[in-house]
Design an enzyme around this catalytic site. Structure first.
Site, mmCIF file in Angstrom:
data_model
loop_
_atom_site.group_PDB
_atom_site.id
_atom_site.type_symbol
_atom_site.label_atom_id
_atom_site.label_comp_id
_atom_site.label_asym_id
_atom_site.label_seq_id
_atom_site.Cartn_x
_atom_site.Cartn_y
_atom_site.Cartn_z
ATOM 1 N N ASP A 50 0.868 -1.178 0.000
ATOM 2 C CA ASP A 50 0.000 0.000 0.000
ATOM 3 C C ASP A 50 0.903 1.226 0.000
ATOM 4 O O ASP A 50 1.679 1.437 0.951
ATOM 5 C CB ASP A 50 -0.895 0.010 1.240
ATOM 6 C CG ASP A 50 -1.928 -1.094 1.219
ATOM 7 O OD1 ASP A 50 -2.194 -1.648 0.131
ATOM 8 O OD2 ASP A 50 -2.467 -1.432 2.287
ATOM 9 N N ASP A 77 -13.903 -4.722 -1.757
ATOM 10 C CA ASP A 77 -13.713 -4.424 -0.336
ATOM 11 C C ASP A 77 -15.042 -4.589 0.398
ATOM 12 O O ASP A 77 -15.738 -3.600 0.686
ATOM 13 C CB ASP A 77 -13.203 -2.986 -0.146
ATOM 14 C CG ASP A 77 -11.825 -2.782 -0.719
ATOM 15 O OD1 ASP A 77 -10.937 -3.618 -0.463
ATOM 16 O OD2 ASP A 77 -11.628 -1.792 -1.453
#
Length: 593
Positions: free
Chosen positions: A290, A448
């Site tokens: 990330d 998600d």
């Protein structure tokens, strides 16, 4: 699936060139801008009138590789691999460049029909046939192998170069095998191939939906096969002519050895003993980074606790776990099967202006020879000057910077909602555009979801499951609500419904996260992964929750996941990648070593 518009590479061209069917996108279209209107099933008759000439400077040609690059997808990695091995590159601009080559590499990407269109219209097809029939040093990669055959069923039938008997057909997904064929698989070497001498029992990387089959008519060409539902041709060799269905530039050290043996055919390299235990498609272990800008403006690798990436301190600074290029390079050396970048910084108002992230991709691809995926902000947008950019333009720049796959998140949710509401594929969504141009194997949809408990399956219109662990009020059932904007906003669509929809819209793979277990280190959400991997016929990557090597074996044993991804445990060196793979081997699970 269609390939992107073809434009032959030129070092003099600007760094950014966006896919367009206008003549400005193609060097050769200044004289022939109408080539894309030609029929893909046109009968081709080659006069074989070309003569192949040796390069005028042998001292120069000894260190030069001629590359046929028409701008489709990520050819940067092939370039980087060639340069890594000490060679310079000359790009094909005319048919004569092919005929004058001392060695030629053709890394075909995209669709069979579009590739044949451009080869025929530019005179490259006849030059290629003349070059290959003279037994000149040639290496075709992926589509560069398929085009040698008589025809393809992809959007066809479409005639090929006709040098090898046989038809290229699509994998059969009805037998339970997921299509595209993505991942590290084993080769069965059928004859001395020269360039495969170092492969032995090691895996190589495949990513394709179509394949050529061995037969009595082409058996003299076949140097290796691979099994995925059925036995298909993995490589061919006749004299100095080689071609491979897999991607050596993405197959790590073993792939580099294949390229090295092609580039140095007369060197006295000793044949390495067969290493590894490859026998079938391996389960992939993926390292995820990330990436976002910290408060000083530097790009750093971070990790969220249920998506919160700031430290629990008074300063609330962004959690810094390292530099992106350095970490990616280390994970490659540690044995990661793929590296995935998720750009979560605030660049989304102007994705093409995010030069640091593009540089991260470029620098990483110079030394990391496994697949690279990048996600974050891939959508249509308008900049401050009113200039409109399509998601295809954004994705194209990522591909040119070194990405092999792009990951779409929120934009795919909106596209799926609209598709389920109307039942119409508009062809205008980011998912459809990128899949149509670059192929579905290049498009990952990142989901998600968060778990929502219900007392009764009929309480909601979405797919529910009986959960392994009851909810806070004793609920036995739950559905998985999709979220957008980093998990902050719930949407009226379930993960099951979304997965089915994006597969129909052109996704080639699903990256399945979980808001509930992210950063917890207690294991993947097995209920969720099983639900989605059973629902679709494309590969599913399990993500979120890994905290121990045992969590990887659990998700592979209890679900149909094709890969498992982790971030924090690798960044913090709590569980090294090699430890995960050693554990999986002990559990009898096939992995690349």
């Amino acid at each position: 699936m269609e390939s992107p518009p073809f434009h032959f590479y030129s070092a003099s061209r600007p760094t950014v060139f966006l896919p367009s069917y206008s003549s400005s996108s193609f060097l050769f279209l200044h004289k022939n801008p109408s080539f894309i209107k030609s029929s893909r099933s046109t009968n081709v008759s080659y006069s074989r009138s070309f003569s192949v000439r040796a390069s005028s400077s042998s001292s120069t040609s000894d260190s030069v590789v001629t590359l046929l690059d028409y701008g489709a997808g990520n050819v940067r990695s092939v370039r980087n691999a060639i340069k890594h091995l000490g060679f310079d590159i000359k790009d094909v601009q005319t048919p004569e460049d092919i005929l004058n080559a001392s060695r030629l590499i053709f890394p075909g990407v995209g669709a069979f029909g579009n590739a044949m269109d451009v080869l025929n219209k530019t005179g490259m097809a006849e030059a290629l046939c003349a070059y290959i029939e003279k037994d000149r040093p040639f290496l075709g990669i992926c589509l560069g192998l398929q085009l040698l055959f008589e025809s393809s069923e992809e959007n066809g039938p479409v005639k090929g170069l006709g040098l090898i008997p046989g038809t290229v057909g699509r994998f059969d997904s009805s037998n339970g095998f997921r299509v595209p064929h993505i991942g590290w698989n084993a080769l069965h070497i059928t004859k001395d191939s020269g360039i495969l001498d170092d492969v032995g029992k090691r895996h190589v990387y495949f990513v394709h939906s179509y394949r050529a089959m061995p037969s009595d008519n082409n058996k003299e060409w076949v140097s290796s096969t691979c099994n995925y539902g059925d036995t298909f041709i993995a490589s061919i060799r006749r004299g100095n002519v080689h071609a491979v269905q897999f991607h050596p530039e993405k197959s790590g050290d073993v792939g580099l050895s294949i390229l090295r043996r092609f580039l140095y055919p007369k060197s006295q390299m000793t044949k390495k003993p067969g290493e590894g235990k490859a026998s079938k498609l391996a389960q992939r272990v993926i390292a995820c980074l990330d990436v976002r800008a910290n408060d000083k403006g530097d790009l750093v690798v971070t990790k969220g606790d249920q998506y919160d990436v700031r430290e629990n301190t008074n300063e609330k600074e962004v959690r810094n776990l390292g530099k992106p290029v350095e970490l990616a390079s280390q994970y490659y050396l540690d044995g990661a099967d793929e590296v995935s970048f998720l750009n979560i910084t605030g660049f989304r108002d102007f994705p093409l202006g995010d030069l640091p992230m593009l540089q991260v991709l470029k620098y990483t691809s110079e030394n990391v020879f496994v697949p690279l995926t990048v996600g974050g902000g891939i959508r249509d947008f308008t900049d401050a000057n009113g200039r409109h950019y399509t998601s295809l333009e954004v994705a194209s720049e990522y591909f040119r910077s070194g990405a092999d796959k792009i990951s779409i998140g929120s934009d795919a949710v909106y596209a799926a909602e609209e598709y389920l509401r109307t039942g119409v594929k508009t062809g205008k969504t980011s998912l459809e555009q990128i899949s149509r141009v670059y192929g579905n194997q290049a498009v990952v949809v990142s989901i998600d979801p968060r778990r929502v408990y219900v007392k009764n399956p009929t309480d909601v219109q979405f797919k529910t499951i009986r959960v392994s662990n009851r909810g806070p009020n004793g609920e036995e059932y739950a559905w998985y609500q999709c979220t957008v904007n980093g998990g902050r906003e719930g949407r009226p669509i379930g993960a099951y419904e979304l997965a089915k929809a994006v597969e129909e819209l052109g996704a080639g793979e699903i990256l399945l996260n979980s808001v509930n277990v992210s950063g917890q280190g207690k294991g993947f959400d097995i209920d969720l992964v099983k639900l989605i991997s059973d629902a679709v016929s494309i590969p599913v990557i399990a993500s979120s929750g890994a905290g121990a090597a045992e969590h990887f074996s659990e998700v592979f044993a209890k679900t149909n996941a094709s890969a498992a991804l982790a971030a924090g445990i690798f960044h913090r060196k709590e569980v090294p990648i090699q430890t995960v793979k050693e554990h999986l081997l002990k559990e009898g699970i096939e992995v690349r070593i």
